[in-house]
Design a protein around this motif. Structure first.
Motif, PDB file in Angstrom:
ATOM      1  N   PRO A  82       0.827  -1.207   0.000  1.00 43.66           N
ATOM      2  CA  PRO A  82       0.000   0.000   0.000  1.00 43.66           C
ATOM      3  C   PRO A  82       0.853   1.245   0.000  1.00 43.66           C
ATOM      4  CG  PRO A  82       0.039  -0.988   2.175  1.00 43.66           C
ATOM      5  CD  PRO A  82       0.729  -1.953   1.259  1.00 43.66           C
ATOM      6  N   VAL A  83       0.267   2.348  -0.450  1.00 42.03           N
ATOM      7  CA  VAL A  83       0.982   3.615  -0.432  1.00 42.03           C
ATOM      8  C   VAL A  83       1.281   4.016   1.009  1.00 42.03           C
ATOM      9  CG1 VAL A  83      -1.155   4.939  -0.453  1.00 42.03           C
ATOM     10  CG2 VAL A  83       0.942   6.019  -1.196  1.00 42.03           C
ATOM     11  N   SER A  84       2.474   4.540   1.204  1.00 39.93           N
ATOM     12  CA  SER A  84       2.870   4.976   2.536  1.00 39.93           C
ATOM     13  C   SER A  84       2.958   6.483   2.565  1.00 39.93           C
ATOM     14  CB  SER A  84       4.236   4.369   2.885  1.00 39.93           C
ATOM     15  OG  SER A  84       4.695   4.862   4.120  1.00 39.93           O
ATOM     16  N   GLU A  85       2.373   7.098   3.587  1.00 43.99           N
ATOM     17  CA  GLU A  85       2.384   8.544   3.698  1.00 43.99           C
ATOM     18  C   GLU A  85       3.127   8.966   4.961  1.00 43.99           C
ATOM     19  OE1 GLU A  85      -1.575  10.190   1.765  1.00 43.99           O
ATOM     20  OE2 GLU A  85      -1.946   8.821   3.402  1.00 43.99           O
ATOM     21  N   SER A  86       3.933   9.993   4.831  1.00 50.04           N
ATOM     22  CA  SER A  86       4.766  10.421   5.938  1.00 50.04           C
ATOM     23  C   SER A  86       4.062  11.395   6.864  1.00 50.04           C
ATOM     24  CB  SER A  86       6.045  11.079   5.394  1.00 50.04           C
ATOM     25  OG  SER A  86       5.720  12.174   4.569  1.00 50.04           O
ATOM     26  N   GLU A  87       2.937  11.924   6.437  1.00 49.16           N
ATOM     27  CA  GLU A  87       2.200  12.859   7.275  1.00 49.16           C
ATOM     28  C   GLU A  87       0.708  12.683   7.039  1.00 49.16           C
ATOM     29  OE1 GLU A  87       2.098  16.831   4.526  1.00 49.16           O
ATOM     30  OE2 GLU A  87       3.952  16.450   5.611  1.00 49.16           O
ATOM     31  N   PRO A  88      -0.131  13.170   7.927  1.00 47.95           N
ATOM     32  CA  PRO A  88      -1.578  12.993   7.764  1.00 47.95           C
ATOM     33  C   PRO A  88      -2.057  13.483   6.402  1.00 47.95           C
ATOM     34  CG  PRO A  88      -1.074  13.878   9.933  1.00 47.95           C
ATOM     35  CD  PRO A  88       0.213  13.899   9.154  1.00 47.95           C
ATOM     36  N   GLN A  89      -2.951  12.724   5.807  1.00 47.80           N
ATOM     37  CA  GLN A  89      -3.435  13.041   4.478  1.00 47.80           C
ATOM     38  C   GLN A  89      -4.423  14.195   4.493  1.00 47.80           C
ATOM     39  OE1 GLN A  89      -6.248  10.354   2.467  1.00 47.80           O
ATOM     40  NE2 GLN A  89      -4.643  10.076   0.947  1.00 47.80           N
ATOM     41  N   LYS A  90      -4.225  15.115   3.564  1.00 48.87           N
ATOM     42  CA  LYS A  90      -5.172  16.203   3.383  1.00 48.87           C
ATOM     43  C   LYS A  90      -6.197  15.771   2.356  1.00 48.87           C
ATOM     44  CE  LYS A  90      -1.603  19.680   4.266  1.00 48.87           C
ATOM     45  NZ  LYS A  90      -0.843  20.820   3.699  1.00 48.87           N
ATOM     46  N   SER A  91      -7.327  16.408   2.326  1.00 43.57           N
ATOM     47  CA  SER A  91      -8.343  16.049   1.357  1.00 43.57           C
ATOM     48  C   SER A  91      -9.165  17.275   1.004  1.00 43.57           C
ATOM     49  CB  SER A  91      -9.258  14.960   1.929  1.00 43.57           C
ATOM     50  OG  SER A  91      -9.926  15.449   3.076  1.00 43.57           O
ATOM     51  N   THR A  92      -9.977  17.115  -0.027  1.00 44.45           N
ATOM     52  CA  THR A  92     -10.831  18.212  -0.452  1.00 44.45           C
ATOM     53  C   THR A  92     -11.736  18.659   0.694  1.00 44.45           C
ATOM     54  OG1 THR A  92     -10.797  17.317  -2.689  1.00 44.45           O
ATOM     55  CG2 THR A  92     -12.508  18.929  -2.178  1.00 44.45           C
ATOM     56  N   TYR A  93     -12.251  17.700   1.458  1.00 41.49           N
ATOM     57  CA  TYR A  93     -13.017  17.999   2.660  1.00 41.49           C
ATOM     58  C   TYR A  93     -12.203  17.502   3.854  1.00 41.49           C
ATOM     59  CZ  TYR A  93     -16.980  18.834  -0.405  1.00 41.49           C
ATOM     60  OH  TYR A  93     -17.803  19.324  -1.378  1.00 41.49           O
ATOM     61  N   PRO A  94     -11.934  18.360   4.823  1.00 42.90           N
ATOM     62  CA  PRO A  94     -11.112  17.960   5.979  1.00 42.90           C
ATOM     63  C   PRO A  94     -11.646  16.694   6.634  1.00 42.90           C
ATOM     64  CG  PRO A  94     -11.510  20.326   6.014  1.00 42.90           C
ATOM     65  CD  PRO A  94     -12.381  19.758   4.913  1.00 42.90           C
ATOM     66  N   GLY A  95     -10.756  15.719   6.820  1.00 44.64           N
ATOM     67  CA  GLY A  95     -11.171  14.478   7.458  1.00 44.64           C
ATOM     68  C   GLY A  95     -12.119  13.646   6.628  1.00 44.64           C
ATOM     69  N   LEU A  96     -12.268  13.971   5.336  1.00 45.46           N
ATOM     70  CA  LEU A  96     -13.174  13.251   4.451  1.00 45.46           C
ATOM     71  C   LEU A  96     -14.605  13.234   4.987  1.00 45.46           C
ATOM     72  CD1 LEU A  96     -10.880  10.255   3.393  1.00 45.46           C
ATOM     73  CD2 LEU A  96     -11.620  12.152   1.951  1.00 45.46           C
ATOM     74  N   ILE A  97     -14.992  14.360   5.557  1.00 41.79           N
ATOM     75  CA  ILE A  97     -16.364  14.528   6.035  1.00 41.79           C
ATOM     76  C   ILE A  97     -17.054  15.590   5.188  1.00 41.79           C
ATOM     77  CG2 ILE A  97     -17.837  15.113   7.991  1.00 41.79           C
ATOM     78  CD1 ILE A  97     -16.253  12.572   8.395  1.00 41.79           C
ATOM     79  N   ALA A  98     -18.155  15.228   4.557  1.00 47.53           N
ATOM     80  CA  ALA A  98     -18.905  16.164   3.723  1.00 47.53           C
ATOM     81  C   ALA A  98     -19.616  17.191   4.597  1.00 47.53           C
ATOM     82  CB  ALA A  98     -19.918  15.401   2.877  1.00 47.53           C
ATOM     83  N   PRO A  99     -20.068  18.309   4.018  1.00 44.86           N
ATOM     84  CA  PRO A  99     -20.759  19.350   4.796  1.00 44.86           C
ATOM     85  C   PRO A  99     -21.977  18.861   5.575  1.00 44.86           C
ATOM     86  CG  PRO A  99     -20.136  20.211   2.659  1.00 44.86           C
ATOM     87  CD  PRO A  99     -19.828  18.744   2.622  1.00 44.86           C
ATOM     88  N   ASN A 100     -22.626  17.801   5.098  1.00 38.45           N
ATOM     89  CA  ASN A 100     -23.797  17.279   5.808  1.00 38.45           C
ATOM     90  C   ASN A 100     -23.434  16.206   6.825  1.00 38.45           C
ATOM     91  OD1 ASN A 100     -23.149  15.125   4.156  1.00 38.45           O
ATOM     92  ND2 ASN A 100     -25.242  14.781   3.435  1.00 38.45           N
ATOM     93  N   GLY A 101     -22.113  16.017   7.055  1.00 35.59           N
ATOM     94  CA  GLY A 101     -21.666  15.024   8.015  1.00 35.59           C
ATOM     95  C   GLY A 101     -21.439  13.644   7.434  1.00 35.59           C
ATOM     96  N   ARG A 102     -21.721  13.470   6.177  1.00 35.91           N
ATOM     97  CA  ARG A 102     -21.540  12.175   5.519  1.00 35.91           C
ATOM     98  C   ARG A 102     -20.052  11.857   5.383  1.00 35.91           C
ATOM     99  NH1 ARG A 102     -23.729  11.325  -0.641  1.00 35.91           N
ATOM    100  NH2 ARG A 102     -22.511   9.487  -1.220  1.00 35.91           N
TER     101      ARG A 102
END
Length: 370
Positions: A82-102
């Motif tokens: 698997p891909v290894s990341e050296s720091e926490p992953q960023k995303s389009t929505y912080p924490g991969l939580i949509a505006p409605n909490g999904r």
């Protein structure tokens, strides 16, 4: 929701390609760099702009692959990790939580973005001026430990947006054939830009009747995933002959290089790649690794196309999230069908198409290094 708009969007997971490229530079300037992009998967060392052979044009990139350097393989398969990341992953929505909490699906976790020792991004990625997802399928280990030749077979997104320099690249490559898996209407609306000596072939995989879209509600969780599973089932069980038409050209050494594409270069294109790599003897785990490399493009694809589709459909763009990546489970639908019912890709193709064992032998002779 307009049915005609929906059909165009869903059939290729992105219909508004011209608008996408008109606004892409503006959007890039406004948004922060996406996580785990092509550039982050490579190091900061400069690649010398040298072709892979004396007859091939160079691909301009600014960095080289770090975690997965070119290594000779001693077996017919490569270790997949698997891909290894050296720091926490960023995303389009912080924490991969949509505006409605999904909770949004993470296309870049260790289950959905997989590298192997033969990933070789520095050679595999073809980064042109106006491209997101164009890759060479060379370099993998096939039958008898033989490597697949580079710059013979290219998988791609649609090519309507190529710049003049991008077209020149394919001209210098002496690209012989381009196979387009989109439907006829889309291929006309967003016609590929090709070198004058490249032969174009339209091979539509899906029709509007395949989509079953009359009552799709894409705001509901699970609807897109179910839809994607549906189209993988269709293209595997009912469209083998369309993909076989591409394989026929691979039997002739004079017909290379070739390129095949759909809209985003991930689903129809991903299945085509599975067939070719299987014929060449590439391990299924490595094939799945190659398939997941599309997820490196997820942020850019979503940020550009998702916003446009959101406006056209009148729903928030996060509802369309799952159209822009690939899940290994989707391709496994095809793999499981082939393995369970036929035992191998070759038997599947011989029973579903007019291809024969002699054709597979020719493909191997043409694409596997001695």
């Amino acid at each position: 929701m307009k049915k005609t708009t929906t059909l165009a969007i869903i059939a290729g997971a992105a219909a508004a390609i011209p608008a996408y490229f008109l606004v892409s530079k503006r959007i890039r300037k406004k948004q922060s760099p996406p996580s785990t992009t092509w550039s982050e998967a490579l190091t900061k060392e400069t690649i010398l702009n040298e072709p892979l052979s004396e007859n091939l044009p160079p691909v301009s990139m600014s960095t080289t692959e770090s975690a997965h350097p070119d290594k000779p393989s001693k077996t017919t398969s490569a270790e997949v990790t698997p891909v290894s990341e050296s720091e926490p992953q960023k995303s389009t929505y912080p924490g991969l939580i949509a505006p409605n909490g999904r909770i949004l699906y993470n296309f870049k976790d260790e289950n959905n973005l997989i590298f192997c020792e033969e990933t070789q991004l520095s050679k595999r990625l073809i980064q042109l001026e106006n491209s997101i997802n164009i890759r060479d399928i060379g370099g993998y280990t096939g039958i008898d430990g033989r490597k697949i030749k580079w710059r013979k077979v290219i998988r791609s997104e649609e090519l309507a947006h190529l710049s003049d320099k991008d077209v020149d690249y394919f001209s210098a490559l002496r690209l012989k054939h381009v196979f387009d898996f989109r439907n006829e209407s889309k291929s006309k609306r967003q016609a590929d830009r090709l070198p004058k000596n490249t032969e174009y072939h339209l091979l539509p995989i899906f029709s509007s009747a395949d989509m079953e879209l009359d009552h799709q509600d894409f705001t509901q969780p699970g609807v897109i995933d179910a839809f994607m599973r549906h189209i993988y089932k269709i293209q595997t069980e009912d469209r083998a002959q369309c993909f076989a038409e591409v394989l026929k050209y691979l039997t002739e050494p004079s017909e290379y290089p070739i390129l095949y594409h759909c809209t985003n270069g991930k689903d129809r294109t991903g299945f085509m790649t599975y067939l070719i790599l299987s014929i060449l003897g590439v391990n299924e785990e490595v094939i799945l690794s190659d398939y997941t490399l599309t997820n490196l493009t997820f942020d850019e694809s979503f940020n550009l196309l998702g916003n446009i589709m959101s406006e056209e459909l009148g729903i928030e763009n996060y509802h369309l999230w799952e159209f822009y990546g690939v899940k290994p489970e989707w391709l496994k639908i095809s793999m499981n069908y082939v393995n369970t019912n036929f035992g191998s890709v070759e038997t599947y193709l011989m029973e579903k198409t007019d291809l024969r064992e002699k054709d597979f032998k020719k493909i191997r002779e043409n694409l596997l290094a001695k």
